[in-house]
Design a protein around this motif. Structure first.
Motif, PDB file in Angstrom:
ATOM      1  N   LYS A 102      -0.529   1.927 -11.423  1.00 49.27           N
ATOM      2  CA  LYS A 102      -0.658   2.559 -10.102  1.00 49.27           C
ATOM      3  C   LYS A 102       0.567   2.231  -9.254  1.00 49.27           C
ATOM      4  CE  LYS A 102      -2.816   4.191  -6.344  1.00 49.27           C
ATOM      5  NZ  LYS A 102      -1.907   5.076  -5.654  1.00 49.27           N
ATOM      6  N   ASN A 103       1.025   0.994  -9.322  1.00 48.97           N
ATOM      7  CA  ASN A 103       2.202   0.597  -8.558  1.00 48.97           C
ATOM      8  C   ASN A 103       3.426   1.389  -9.019  1.00 48.97           C
ATOM      9  OD1 ASN A 103       3.543  -1.062  -6.618  1.00 48.97           O
ATOM     10  ND2 ASN A 103       4.333  -2.306  -8.284  1.00 48.97           N
ATOM     11  N   SER A 104       3.567   1.567 -10.313  1.00 46.22           N
ATOM     12  CA  SER A 104       4.688   2.341 -10.853  1.00 46.22           C
ATOM     13  C   SER A 104       4.592   3.799 -10.419  1.00 46.22           C
ATOM     14  CB  SER A 104       4.692   2.245 -12.380  1.00 46.22           C
ATOM     15  OG  SER A 104       5.713   3.017 -12.924  1.00 46.22           O
ATOM     16  N   SER A 105       3.397   4.351 -10.446  1.00 48.92           N
ATOM     17  CA  SER A 105       3.184   5.733 -10.027  1.00 48.92           C
ATOM     18  C   SER A 105       3.558   5.919  -8.560  1.00 48.92           C
ATOM     19  CB  SER A 105       1.722   6.113 -10.246  1.00 48.92           C
ATOM     20  OG  SER A 105       1.440   7.385  -9.735  1.00 48.92           O
ATOM     21  N   ASP A 106       3.161   4.972  -7.717  1.00 51.36           N
ATOM     22  CA  ASP A 106       3.505   5.043  -6.292  1.00 51.36           C
ATOM     23  C   ASP A 106       5.014   5.019  -6.097  1.00 51.36           C
ATOM     24  OD1 ASP A 106       0.835   5.141  -5.637  1.00 51.36           O
ATOM     25  OD2 ASP A 106       0.715   3.046  -4.970  1.00 51.36           O
ATOM     26  N   GLU A 143      -1.410  -7.555   5.772  1.00 50.86           N
ATOM     27  CA  GLU A 143      -2.122  -6.321   6.118  1.00 50.86           C
ATOM     28  C   GLU A 143      -1.695  -5.130   5.257  1.00 50.86           C
ATOM     29  OE1 GLU A 143      -0.113  -7.928   8.539  1.00 50.86           O
ATOM     30  OE2 GLU A 143      -1.774  -9.244   9.082  1.00 50.86           O
ATOM     31  N   ASN A 144      -0.577  -5.266   4.543  1.00 47.79           N
ATOM     32  CA  ASN A 144      -0.023  -4.117   3.827  1.00 47.79           C
ATOM     33  C   ASN A 144       0.107  -4.338   2.322  1.00 47.79           C
ATOM     34  OD1 ASN A 144       1.046  -1.440   3.922  1.00 47.79           O
ATOM     35  ND2 ASN A 144       3.077  -2.288   3.561  1.00 47.79           N
ATOM     36  N   VAL A 145      -0.606  -5.320   1.780  1.00 47.72           N
ATOM     37  CA  VAL A 145      -0.561  -5.511   0.330  1.00 47.72           C
ATOM     38  C   VAL A 145      -1.959  -5.401  -0.246  1.00 47.72           C
ATOM     39  CG1 VAL A 145       1.542  -6.903   0.280  1.00 47.72           C
ATOM     40  CG2 VAL A 145      -0.668  -8.030   0.502  1.00 47.72           C
ATOM     41  N   GLU A 146      -2.003  -5.058  -1.519  1.00 48.60           N
ATOM     42  CA  GLU A 146      -3.269  -4.942  -2.233  1.00 48.60           C
ATOM     43  C   GLU A 146      -3.046  -5.312  -3.688  1.00 48.60           C
ATOM     44  OE1 GLU A 146      -4.473  -0.836  -1.915  1.00 48.60           O
ATOM     45  OE2 GLU A 146      -2.509  -0.124  -2.461  1.00 48.60           O
ATOM     46  N   ILE A 147      -4.114  -5.641  -4.368  1.00 47.71           N
ATOM     47  CA  ILE A 147      -4.057  -5.950  -5.792  1.00 47.71           C
ATOM     48  C   ILE A 147      -4.417  -4.658  -6.519  1.00 47.71           C
ATOM     49  CG2 ILE A 147      -4.955  -7.382  -7.647  1.00 47.71           C
ATOM     50  CD1 ILE A 147      -3.474  -8.946  -5.387  1.00 47.71           C
ATOM     51  N   ILE A 148      -3.456  -4.133  -7.292  1.00 50.51           N
ATOM     52  CA  ILE A 148      -3.665  -2.862  -7.990  1.00 50.51           C
ATOM     53  C   ILE A 148      -3.131  -2.960  -9.414  1.00 50.51           C
ATOM     54  CG2 ILE A 148      -3.590  -1.482  -5.888  1.00 50.51           C
ATOM     55  CD1 ILE A 148      -0.701  -0.701  -6.594  1.00 50.51           C
ATOM     56  N   LYS A 179       6.412   8.427  -6.907  1.00 49.25           N
ATOM     57  CA  LYS A 179       6.082   9.388  -5.852  1.00 49.25           C
ATOM     58  C   LYS A 179       6.993   9.236  -4.640  1.00 49.25           C
ATOM     59  CE  LYS A 179       1.208   9.745  -6.997  1.00 49.25           C
ATOM     60  NZ  LYS A 179      -0.157   9.353  -6.599  1.00 49.25           N
ATOM     61  N   ASN A 180       7.404   8.016  -4.357  1.00 45.84           N
ATOM     62  CA  ASN A 180       8.257   7.751  -3.194  1.00 45.84           C
ATOM     63  C   ASN A 180       9.739   7.865  -3.521  1.00 45.84           C
ATOM     64  OD1 ASN A 180       6.126   7.260  -1.422  1.00 45.84           O
ATOM     65  ND2 ASN A 180       5.940   5.165  -2.133  1.00 45.84           N
ATOM     66  N   GLY A 181      10.064   8.273  -4.730  1.00 47.08           N
ATOM     67  CA  GLY A 181      11.458   8.465  -5.109  1.00 47.08           C
ATOM     68  C   GLY A 181      12.227   7.174  -5.322  1.00 47.08           C
ATOM     69  N   LYS A 182      11.523   6.061  -5.516  1.00 40.88           N
ATOM     70  CA  LYS A 182      12.199   4.785  -5.709  1.00 40.88           C
ATOM     71  C   LYS A 182      12.587   4.564  -7.162  1.00 40.88           C
ATOM     72  CE  LYS A 182      10.168   2.714  -1.708  1.00 40.88           C
ATOM     73  NZ  LYS A 182       9.571   1.562  -1.115  1.00 40.88           N
ATOM     74  N   VAL A 183      11.992   5.327  -8.053  1.00 43.52           N
ATOM     75  CA  VAL A 183      12.296   5.218  -9.479  1.00 43.52           C
ATOM     76  C   VAL A 183      12.522   6.619 -10.007  1.00 43.52           C
ATOM     77  CG1 VAL A 183      11.437   4.510 -11.732  1.00 43.52           C
ATOM     78  CG2 VAL A 183      10.849   3.168  -9.727  1.00 43.52           C
ATOM     79  N   LYS A 239       0.847  -1.195   0.000  1.00 44.17           N
ATOM     80  CA  LYS A 239       0.000   0.000   0.000  1.00 44.17           C
ATOM     81  C   LYS A 239       0.881   1.242   0.000  1.00 44.17           C
ATOM     82  CE  LYS A 239      -3.796  -2.373   2.196  1.00 44.17           C
ATOM     83  NZ  LYS A 239      -4.605  -2.560   3.394  1.00 44.17           N
ATOM     84  N   GLY A 240       0.717   2.085  -1.006  1.00 45.54           N
ATOM     85  CA  GLY A 240       1.520   3.292  -1.131  1.00 45.54           C
ATOM     86  C   GLY A 240       2.979   3.014  -1.453  1.00 45.54           C
ATOM     87  N   ASP A 241       3.297   1.761  -1.742  1.00 50.80           N
ATOM     88  CA  ASP A 241       4.663   1.317  -2.036  1.00 50.80           C
ATOM     89  C   ASP A 241       5.619   1.616  -0.879  1.00 50.80           C
ATOM     90  OD1 ASP A 241       6.317  -0.113  -3.798  1.00 50.80           O
ATOM     91  OD2 ASP A 241       7.252   1.725  -4.490  1.00 50.80           O
ATOM     92  N   ILE A 242       5.075   1.504   0.343  1.00 52.38           N
ATOM     93  CA  ILE A 242       5.904   1.689   1.537  1.00 52.38           C
ATOM     94  C   ILE A 242       5.577   0.602   2.558  1.00 52.38           C
ATOM     95  CG2 ILE A 242       6.233   4.183   1.299  1.00 52.38           C
ATOM     96  CD1 ILE A 242       3.962   4.599   3.285  1.00 52.38           C
ATOM     97  N   GLY A 243       6.480   0.405   3.503  1.00 56.88           N
ATOM     98  CA  GLY A 243       6.264  -0.559   4.569  1.00 56.88           C
ATOM     99  C   GLY A 243       6.591  -1.981   4.157  1.00 56.88           C
ATOM    100  N   PRO A 244       6.292  -2.923   5.050  1.00 56.29           N
ATOM    101  CA  PRO A 244       6.657  -4.320   4.803  1.00 56.29           C
ATOM    102  C   PRO A 244       5.672  -5.017   3.862  1.00 56.29           C
ATOM    103  CG  PRO A 244       5.494  -4.147   6.873  1.00 56.29           C
ATOM    104  CD  PRO A 244       5.676  -2.736   6.360  1.00 56.29           C
TER     105      PRO A 244
END
Length: 68
Positions: free
Chosen positions: A41-45, A32-37, A48-52, A23-28
């Protein structure tokens, strides 16, 4: 999770396909912290988080530009 999402047959790495992502491409990575998207959207996240960063990519060759 995939079965519940109804997206099992639409999973992949291409535009319009779905992936399991944090979720939001952050955390473990945890139930509880994963979703199907959508992959987009995953690339966009990630952007946004500066990972790409496109700035970190090597310049495109003339040959590759012609193929595109």
């Amino acid at each position: 999770m995939w079965e519940e999402s109804g997206k099992w047959n639409e999973r992949g790495r291409k535009t319009g396909q779905y992936c399991m992502a944090r979720k939001g491409d952050i955390g473990p990575y945890s139930p509880e912290n994963v979703e199907i998207i959508l992959v987009t959207k995953n690339s966009s996240d990630a952007h946004k988080n500066g990972k790409v960063s496109y700035a970190d990519r090597p310049p495109m060759s003339d040959d590759h530009k012609e193929k595109l």
